[in-house]
Design an enzyme around this catalytic site. Structure first.
Site, mmCIF file in Angstrom:
data_model
loop_
_atom_site.group_PDB
_atom_site.id
_atom_site.type_symbol
_atom_site.label_atom_id
_atom_site.label_comp_id
_atom_site.label_asym_id
_atom_site.label_seq_id
_atom_site.Cartn_x
_atom_site.Cartn_y
_atom_site.Cartn_z
ATOM 1 N NE ARG A 171 20.045 36.455 -12.125
ATOM 2 C CZ ARG A 171 20.352 35.618 -13.351
ATOM 3 N NH1 ARG A 171 19.774 35.935 -14.705
ATOM 4 N NH2 ARG A 171 21.299 34.563 -13.372
ATOM 5 C CB VAL A 219 35.795 22.612 -29.789
ATOM 6 C CG1 VAL A 219 35.450 21.301 -30.055
ATOM 7 C CG2 VAL A 219 35.345 23.539 -30.569
ATOM 8 C CE LYS A 267 30.518 22.111 -28.422
ATOM 9 N NZ LYS A 267 29.765 21.045 -27.479
#
Length: 429
Positions: free
Chosen positions: A48, A133, A206
């Protein structure tokens, strides 16, 4: 110091991306001193373009991310848009056109990390992803660099702040799951659709990344066993407290005792209050690492949010820019061990099983017989009954998940067992 700036393309300018851009601008002199050359934000790809982005030159904003990464003068691409596509195509295109990549994209790395590492290696570029992570917590680099000479046996952690906030609230206040989730949503810890967090998808991605690095083995998202935490109840917490435990949603990656295989899993588990992970409160993350030489290590801190995640991104950016100036690359994928990933049935741990049973003589003997027939040894039993109904809580010794599953299936067939109220693994002992 080199005067020509290193040019950075930023893909995504949401919560994390905007913070990356802000820090690059406000800390420009410090970053230049640490790197040995100025860094310049050369373009920002967004969906946008009409949105006002404070501190970012509108002339840098574009909706054509592909053209941005193809420019040829870009030194580093920072990808914080998330998802699989177009992120995957943009990252590979960046390598092809001479840029190294810093990413926070756990889902993509868990699914296609091997292919991305191969593309980076083919073109002699870096792929860094500390922010994928545990947010700001330095974890990826310690695992693949600081502990590179050690043998890691287990990585167990709380790697999702939303679920930890919810479980912590249930533990500390006695709230039910939905009540705790509503509070997490109101405070901005949970998304409008919290499925990725509460069903364990985020933590599983993760876990795949951590297991791959820790065990020098390719572990994909599909290799990770996953259970969500939506079925955890106040009664489970009451039982945990009676055992001197609490409940956490854990990502657990471990090497088999014989060293010949690995497992990766995500599920709720009871852990003793004496374990370091038990004291991790609120939306914080923590990862507990066990290795041969270093022993036990604990990494703790904020695991999400704009500023913490941007901190990890900027750390990677500095490292990659230094490598760029030196004409070198940092560590790539290490998958030489190529250990098989064992199924969940091979996992050995303890279990807490709560049964609704008929309150009459002989029930306990029937239940104990089923456990014995499946090779699952009982540690403790607690029974309470009233008006023909009773609850039976069984805590086992260590057994395989396959043996426990067979036991539960057989228990459900007993006429005296009205239902299996809950099954919870017990970890960290």
């Amino acid at each position: 110091m080199r005067t020509r700036p290193l040019k950075v393309a930023l893909l995504g300018c949401g919560v994390v991306g905007s913070e990356v851009a802000r820090i690059m601008t406000t800390h420009a002199d410090d970053l230049a001193a640490r790197i040995g050359a100025p860094v310049e934000l050369a373009g920002v790809a967004v969906r946008r373009p009409s949105k006002v982005r404070e501190g970012i030159d509108p002339n840098l904003v574009t909706t054509d991310a592909t053209a941005l990464v193809k420019r040829g003068d870009i030194d580093v691409v920072v990808e914080v848009i998330g998802g699989i596509e177009p992120a995957r195509s943009l990252i590979t295109t960046a390598f092809e056109h001479g840029a190294s990549v810093v990413s926070a994209n756990k889902a993509l790395l868990a699914q296609d990390g091997a292919a991305l590492h191969a593309a980076a290696g083919e073109h002699g570029k870096d792929l860094y992803y500390e922010a994928a992570v545990a947010g700001a917590i330095p974890l990826i680099r310690p695992l693949r660099e600081s502990l590179a000479g050690d043998k890691i046996n287990r990585v167990m952690g709380i790697v999702n702040g939303t679920t930890n906030f919810i479980l912590d609230k249930m533990d500390s206040t006695g709230a039910g799951y939905q009540e705790a989730l509503d509070e997490a949503t109101a405070l901005g810890y949970a998304e409008a659709d919290p499925t990725a967090d509460v069903e364990g998808f985020d933590a599983a991605a993760k876990a795949a990344i951590l297991a791959g690095i820790a065990f020098h083995t390719r572990v994909r998202l599909d290799d990770v066993y996953r259970e969500g935490m939506t079925e955890v109840t106040a009664a489970d917490f009451a039982s945990a407290k009676e055992m001197g435990c609490t409940i956490k949603l854990l990502a657990i990656c471990e090497r088999a005792e014989d060293g010949g295989s690995v497992t990766a899993r995500v599920h709720p588990a009871m852990i003793p209050l004496s374990h370091p992970l038990a004291s991790v409160r609120g939306a914080y993350n923590a990862v507990f690492v066990e290795s041969d030489a270093a022993g036990q290590l604990m990494f703790y801190g904020p695991g999400a949010g704009g500023s913490p995640t941007a901190s990890a991104v900027l750390g990677d950016l500095v490292a990659v820019c230094r490598n760029r100036l030196a004409g070198a690359t940092g560590p790539g994928e290490s998958a030489y061990a190529a250990l098989p990933v064992s199924p969940m049935g091979d996992v050995v741990t303890r279990y807490h099983i709560s049964l609704d049973v008929a309150d009459k003589p002989g029930v306990l003997a029937q239940v104990a017989t089923v456990f014995a027939e499946h090779g699952v040894s009982i540690d403790t039993v607690r029974q309470q009954g009233k008006d023909g109904e009773a609850s039976l809580v069984v805590v086992t010794h260590r057994a395989s998940d396959a043996a426990l599953s067979g036991t539960v299936e057989a228990l459900r067939k007993l006429d005296t067992v009205r239902g299996v109220a809950s099954i919870m693994r017990v970890e960290g002992e």
